[in-house]
Write an enzyme that holds these catalytic residues in place. Structure first.
Site, PDB file in Angstrom:
ATOM      1  CG  ASN A  19      -0.443  -0.211   2.524  1.00  0.00           C
ATOM      2  OD1 ASN A  19       0.548  -0.900   2.703  1.00  0.00           O
ATOM      3  ND2 ASN A  19      -1.067   0.396   3.515  1.00  0.00           N
ATOM      4  CD  GLU A  57      -1.747   4.672   4.380  1.00  0.00           C
ATOM      5  OE1 GLU A  57      -1.370   5.544   5.186  1.00  0.00           O
ATOM      6  OE2 GLU A  57      -2.395   3.664   4.726  1.00  0.00           O
ATOM      7  CB  CYS A  97      -5.089  -1.569  -2.018  1.00  0.00           C
ATOM      8  SG  CYS A  97      -6.428  -0.837  -1.057  1.00  0.00           S
ATOM      9  CD  GLU A 119      -5.196  -6.210  -1.509  1.00  0.00           C
ATOM     10  OE1 GLU A 119      -4.667  -5.089  -1.374  1.00  0.00           O
ATOM     11  OE2 GLU A 119      -5.995  -6.691  -0.687  1.00  0.00           O
ATOM     12  CB  CYS A 131     -10.664  -2.950   0.426  1.00  0.00           C
ATOM     13  SG  CYS A 131     -10.055  -2.357  -1.167  1.00  0.00           S
ATOM     14  CB  CYS A 181      -8.534  -4.965  -3.589  1.00  0.00           C
ATOM     15  SG  CYS A 181      -7.390  -3.564  -3.539  1.00  0.00           S
TER      16      CYS A 181
END
Ligand code: THU
Length: 131
Positions: free
Chosen positions: A43, A45, A54, A56, A89, A92
């Site tokens: 990830n 940010e 993310c 993934e 999530c 994803c």
């Protein structure tokens, strides 16, 4: 070491590179594609929070850039501090679905040594398909 264990090791390693200064939550993902190549992501940010991405998503982007097409196995390792269960999530799940088939396995680490295996149908039933 099995292929799954190697992928888990890779996900745990890339998780250490997570850029997570806003959430403190570290995620690593490693996938094996249909051509036998492995791609990883963490990830990343951003001060403008929605701009973060993310783990993934990063691994999938690397797979597509590398010429892969289908995910055979994707391992997700996440958690604040120690590794704890981090199922993908919603966004994803949709991204994984785009490049998954019925055999694709999504392995979610419970801790550094064990995981739960899901199919995309389990994580995203009745998923949206265009067309
Ligand atoms: N995160 C992922 O990288 N993958 C997921 O499936 C769940 C959430 C990241 C996004 C954000 O940087 C942090 O975890 C906390 O939500």
């Amino acid at each position: 070491m099995s292929t799954d264990e190697q992928l888990a090791k890779r996900a745990l390693a890339v998780r250490k590179n997570a850029y997570n200064r806003y959430s403190g939550f570290s995620v690593g993902a490693a996938l094996l594609d249909n051509k036998g190549n492995v791609y990883a992501g963490c990830n990343v940010e951003n001060a403008s929070y929605p701009q973060g991405s993310c783990a993934e998503t990063g691994a999938i982007a690397a797979m597509i850039a590398g010429g892969g097409g289908t995910i055979k196995t994707i391992v997700v390792a996440g958690g604040s501090g120690e590794v704890s269960t981090c199922t993908p999530c919603g966004g994803c799940r949709q991204r994984i679905a785009e490049f998954a088939d019925a055999e694709t396995r999504i392995l979610v680490l419970n801790d550094e040594k064990s995981w739960q295996s899901y199919s995309i149908a389990e994580l995203l039933p009745a998923s949206f398909r265009l067309g």
